[in-house]
Scaffold this motif. Sequence first.
Motif, PDB file in Angstrom:
ATOM      1  N   UNK A 343       0.863  -1.184   0.000  1.00 12.48           N
ATOM      2  CA  UNK A 343       0.000   0.000   0.000  1.00 12.48           C
ATOM      3  C   UNK A 343       0.893   1.226   0.000  1.00 12.48           C
ATOM      4  N   UNK A 344       0.425   2.278  -0.701  1.00  7.22           N
ATOM      5  CA  UNK A 344       1.185   3.517  -0.827  1.00  7.22           C
ATOM      6  C   UNK A 344       0.304   4.669  -0.359  1.00  7.22           C
ATOM      7  N   UNK A 345       0.825   5.442   0.586  1.00 13.14           N
ATOM      8  CA  UNK A 345       0.126   6.624   1.097  1.00 13.14           C
ATOM      9  C   UNK A 345       0.939   7.868   0.742  1.00 13.14           C
ATOM     10  N   UNK A 346       0.319   8.773   0.039  1.00 17.02           N
ATOM     11  CA  UNK A 346       1.022   9.983  -0.377  1.00 17.02           C
ATOM     12  C   UNK A 346       1.425   9.905  -1.839  1.00 17.02           C
ATOM     13  N   UNK A 347       2.388  10.722  -2.204  1.00 13.03           N
ATOM     14  CA  UNK A 347       2.831  10.817  -3.592  1.00 13.03           C
ATOM     15  C   UNK A 347       3.515   9.524  -4.012  1.00 13.03           C
ATOM     16  N   UNK A 348       3.145   9.020  -5.185  1.00 13.38           N
ATOM     17  CA  UNK A 348       3.718   7.775  -5.698  1.00 13.38           C
ATOM     18  C   UNK A 348       5.124   7.988  -6.251  1.00 13.38           C
ATOM     19  N   UNK A 349       5.416   9.186  -6.741  1.00 12.49           N
ATOM     20  CA  UNK A 349       6.705   9.454  -7.377  1.00 12.49           C
ATOM     21  C   UNK A 349       7.714   9.955  -6.345  1.00 12.49           C
ATOM     22  N   UNK A 350       8.903   9.396  -6.396  1.00  9.81           N
ATOM     23  CA  UNK A 350       9.956   9.773  -5.458  1.00  9.81           C
ATOM     24  C   UNK A 350      11.209  10.145  -6.247  1.00  9.81           C
ATOM     25  N   UNK A 351      12.112  10.889  -5.586  1.00  2.79           N
ATOM     26  CA  UNK A 351      13.369  11.315  -6.195  1.00  2.79           C
ATOM     27  C   UNK A 351      14.518  10.644  -5.451  1.00  2.79           C
ATOM     28  N   UNK A 352      15.115   9.618  -6.081  1.00  3.93           N
ATOM     29  CA  UNK A 352      16.196   8.845  -5.477  1.00  3.93           C
ATOM     30  C   UNK A 352      17.179   8.458  -6.584  1.00  3.93           C
ATOM     31  N   UNK A 353      18.216   7.704  -6.209  1.00  2.25           N
ATOM     32  CA  UNK A 353      19.061   7.072  -7.213  1.00  2.25           C
ATOM     33  C   UNK A 353      18.392   5.754  -7.582  1.00  2.25           C
TER      34      UNK A 353
END
Length: 459
Positions: A343-353
Motif C-alpha cells: 500500500x502507498x500513502x502519499x505521492x507515488x513518485x519519489x526522487x532517489x538514485x
Amino acid sequence: MVTFDSLRRDDRSPARGWRAMLRRFRFYLPTGLYVRSLLIIIIPMVLLQSVVAALFMERHWQMVTQRLSAAVTRDIAAVIQIIETYPQDTDYSEITRIARDQLNLQISIEPDGDLPTPRTKPFFSILDGILSDELSDQIKRPFWIDTLGDSNLVEVRIKLEDKILRVLARRSSTYASNTHIFIVWMVGASLVLIGISILFLRGQIRPILALANAAESFGKGQKADNFHPRGADEVRRAGLAFILMRERIERQLEQRTAMLTGVSHDLRTILTRFKLQLALAGENPDLHGLNDDVNDMQSMLEAYMAFARSEVEEDVGDMKLSDLFARVEADFELHEGKEITYAIEGDDEISVRPNAFTRLVTNLASNARRYANTLDINAKHSAKWLTITFDDDGPGIPEKNREDVFKPFFRLDEARNLDASGTGLGLAIARDIARSHGGNVTLGDSPLGGLRATVRLPA
C-alpha cells in the motif's frame, strides 16, 4: 545523620535548578541562525530604546510639563490677585483683555455657585496630576480642572469668595505635547535600521545555507557542482574546506573502486582457472565439494564487490513506488506459497538514485521472501520523509542481534535459517544504500509475528 555526600548534593541542588530552568528556557528559543541573529540585534535595540524612552519620559517629559503647568498656574494666580486687589469694571472686560493679550488666557467671571463634580483622573495622564499639584501649592483654593474635554484647551475653575473664575488655557502652554515626535522618530529610525539589518543578515546567512545544502546533498550521494564559497571570510574558509574534503572523499572512493576492480579481475581469473581444471578433471565424486567451494567463492566475491562498489556516480532521478513494488510482487509470484501485499500513502513518485534504491527494496523483500511466507509493504510519502515498512511472518531476529546483522558477512543461522546461497551482505547493502540517501534502515517486531524492517529516507 548528615553526611558529606548529602551536604554536597544539597549544595548542588540550586545549580541543578538553574540548569533545569535554562534548559526549559532554551526549549522556547528559536534554533535557526537567521532568527537568532535577528534577536541578537533587535533585543538590545528594544531594551536600549525602552531605557531611553523611560528616562526621557521621567526626566524630560515630566520636567517640561511641570514647568509649563507652574508657569500657567502663576499666571492664573496673578489674575486672581488683580481681581481681588484692584477695583474692576462691572463686566471685567479690562482684566479679560489683559489675560487674553498678555497671558494668552481666556477668562470669565461667573456668579457664585458650586464647582462641578470632580472627574476621575485618567491613569496615564501626567498633565492632570502635575497641574492639580501646582494649583494646590500656589493658589490654595477649591478648584476643578478638565484636561479631557477639548483636546486643544485645558479648563480650570477656581472658587473665589463670591464668584467663580473660569480659565481656558491652551494645552500646549501647560503640557509638553510634542514629545510623541521624539518617540515617532526613535521608533521609525529603529524600524529602518532593523530593515537594513534583515537585508544584511539575509546576505550573510545565504552562503551558510548554501554550504549546508551542499553538505546535505553530498551526504545523500547527490552532486553539488554548483556550490561556490561566498560570504564572509570564515564562511568562505568553511566552504573551501568542504570542497577539499569532498574531493578527498571522492578520490578515495575512486581509488577504492579501482583497487577492488583490479582485485576482482585477478580473483575471477584464478576462479576461472579453478573451474577449467575441475572441468578437465571429469566426473569425480571427490571433487564435488571443491566445485561447491569455488561456486561459493565466486558468489561471495560478487556480493562483496556489489557491497563495496560506490554508488556516488549514479545521478538522482524520479521513479514510481508502484512500479517498483509491482516488480517485487512479480518476483513473489514465481515462488509457490509466497504472498505479498503493498500500500502507498502519499505521492507515488519519489526522487532517489533509481538503481540503488531498487536494490535496497529488492534486498529487503528477497530477505523476507527467503525466510517468510507473507510480506506486507506499507509506504508513506510525506512532505519531509519517505517511510517504507516491510512486515513478514518469519522467525524474526532477536533484539540483541538486530544491529549485528547489518555487519558484512554476519550470519545468524539460529534466527533466520540461512541457506547456502546467502552471503550475509543483503542487510548490510540495504543500510549502506539507505545511509547514502541520508536515511537509515532499522529492525523491529512485526505485527505479523516476524521481522519488521523500516526504511526512512528524507523526501
